[in-house]
Motif scaffolding. Sequence first.
Motif, PDB file in Angstrom:
ATOM      1  N   ALA A  93       0.846  -1.205   0.000  1.00 35.91           N
ATOM      2  CA  ALA A  93       0.000   0.000   0.000  1.00 35.91           C
ATOM      3  C   ALA A  93       0.879   1.251   0.000  1.00 35.91           C
ATOM      4  O   ALA A  93       0.570   2.239  -0.680  1.00 35.91           O
ATOM      5  N   GLU A  94       1.979   1.203   0.751  1.00 36.65           N
ATOM      6  CA  GLU A  94       2.880   2.368   0.774  1.00 36.65           C
ATOM      7  C   GLU A  94       3.543   2.556  -0.589  1.00 36.65           C
ATOM      8  O   GLU A  94       3.688   3.680  -1.069  1.00 36.65           O
ATOM      9  N   ALA A  95       3.900   1.448  -1.227  1.00 40.37           N
ATOM     10  CA  ALA A  95       4.498   1.548  -2.569  1.00 40.37           C
ATOM     11  C   ALA A  95       3.475   2.117  -3.555  1.00 40.37           C
ATOM     12  O   ALA A  95       3.807   2.957  -4.406  1.00 40.37           O
ATOM     13  N   LEU A  96       2.218   1.689  -3.426  1.00 37.65           N
ATOM     14  CA  LEU A  96       1.167   2.186  -4.320  1.00 37.65           C
ATOM     15  C   LEU A  96       0.972   3.692  -4.141  1.00 37.65           C
ATOM     16  O   LEU A  96       0.804   4.428  -5.112  1.00 37.65           O
ATOM     17  N   GLU A  97       1.020   4.140  -2.890  1.00 38.74           N
ATOM     18  CA  GLU A  97       0.849   5.571  -2.603  1.00 38.74           C
ATOM     19  C   GLU A  97       1.893   6.399  -3.328  1.00 38.74           C
ATOM     20  O   GLU A  97       1.631   7.526  -3.758  1.00 38.74           O
ATOM     21  N   ALA A  98       3.100   5.825  -3.469  1.00 44.12           N
ATOM     22  CA  ALA A  98       4.173   6.561  -4.158  1.00 44.12           C
ATOM     23  C   ALA A  98       3.979   6.545  -5.677  1.00 44.12           C
ATOM     24  O   ALA A  98       4.572   7.354  -6.388  1.00 44.12           O
TER      25      ALA A  98
END
Length: 209
Positions: A93-98
């Motif tokens: 999810a954190e990677a997607l946010e980026a």
Amino acid sequence: MRSRVVLLGPPGAGKGTQAKRISRSTGLVHLSSGDILRDEVSRATELGRTASSFMERGELVPDGLIVDMIRGRIEAAESGFLLDGFPRTVEQAEALEAITPLDVVINIELAREEVVRRLTARRVCEGCGKIYNLLYDPPEDELTCAACSGVLVQRNDDRRDVIENRYDVYERSTAPLIEYYRDRGLLRDVEGMRPSDAISSEILAILPR
Ligand code: AP5
């Protein structure tokens, strides 16, 4: 409509079924991490060979491999997308946010016993990917797809012991994303224990116009 949507929910909640329907009626690109992985496995690519040992046990494929696999597809989906099966961990999810902001995260809720019931009865067309269910949406002929005459098969990971492990993995690694996205004001809960038409209508009403 250019929406950036994540479909969240346990295995068998109906994410693939709904993504196919919504994609047909809205033109949003359906990006299923499971379908992409199964294609890699069937072509015996390096990623497919690595992923298959995790998938057949119902374990998650390592985050780095998944993010590398899906990043370019998300960036290319300029008309908007429906993510099905990704993200599955807080790290994803954190990677997607980026990579991109999101408009909404739809959480399809379904209890474990119904998950097991549905997945042991699921059949999928090898040709066009159409999803059937021997209990709820039985094909006329159990072996043949009504849409394209392809062969209907049972997924390798739709064995009862693997299904149970997939649900455990979901509760441990993916369910925390419900609060993650609720905290960000993006989450909408949808009851999955209803006919597919009712669920599609509710999702369509939620999508931003
Ligand atoms: P993936 O393919 O994503 O599997 P999943 O999340 O377990 O979800 P499913 O495809 O099983 O279920 P679904 O919610 O799409 O339900 P469906 O619509 O088919 O992942 C497989 C594996 O790949 C993972 O275990 C992992 O190893 C790996 N992987 C994938 N993504 C990854 C990631 N991001 N990170 C790491 N690893 C990853 O419906 C199920 C059945 O119910 C069907 O028979 C359908 O006809 C029926 N049905 C649907 N809706 C209804 C309804 N309303 N009423 C009655 N029946 C219904």
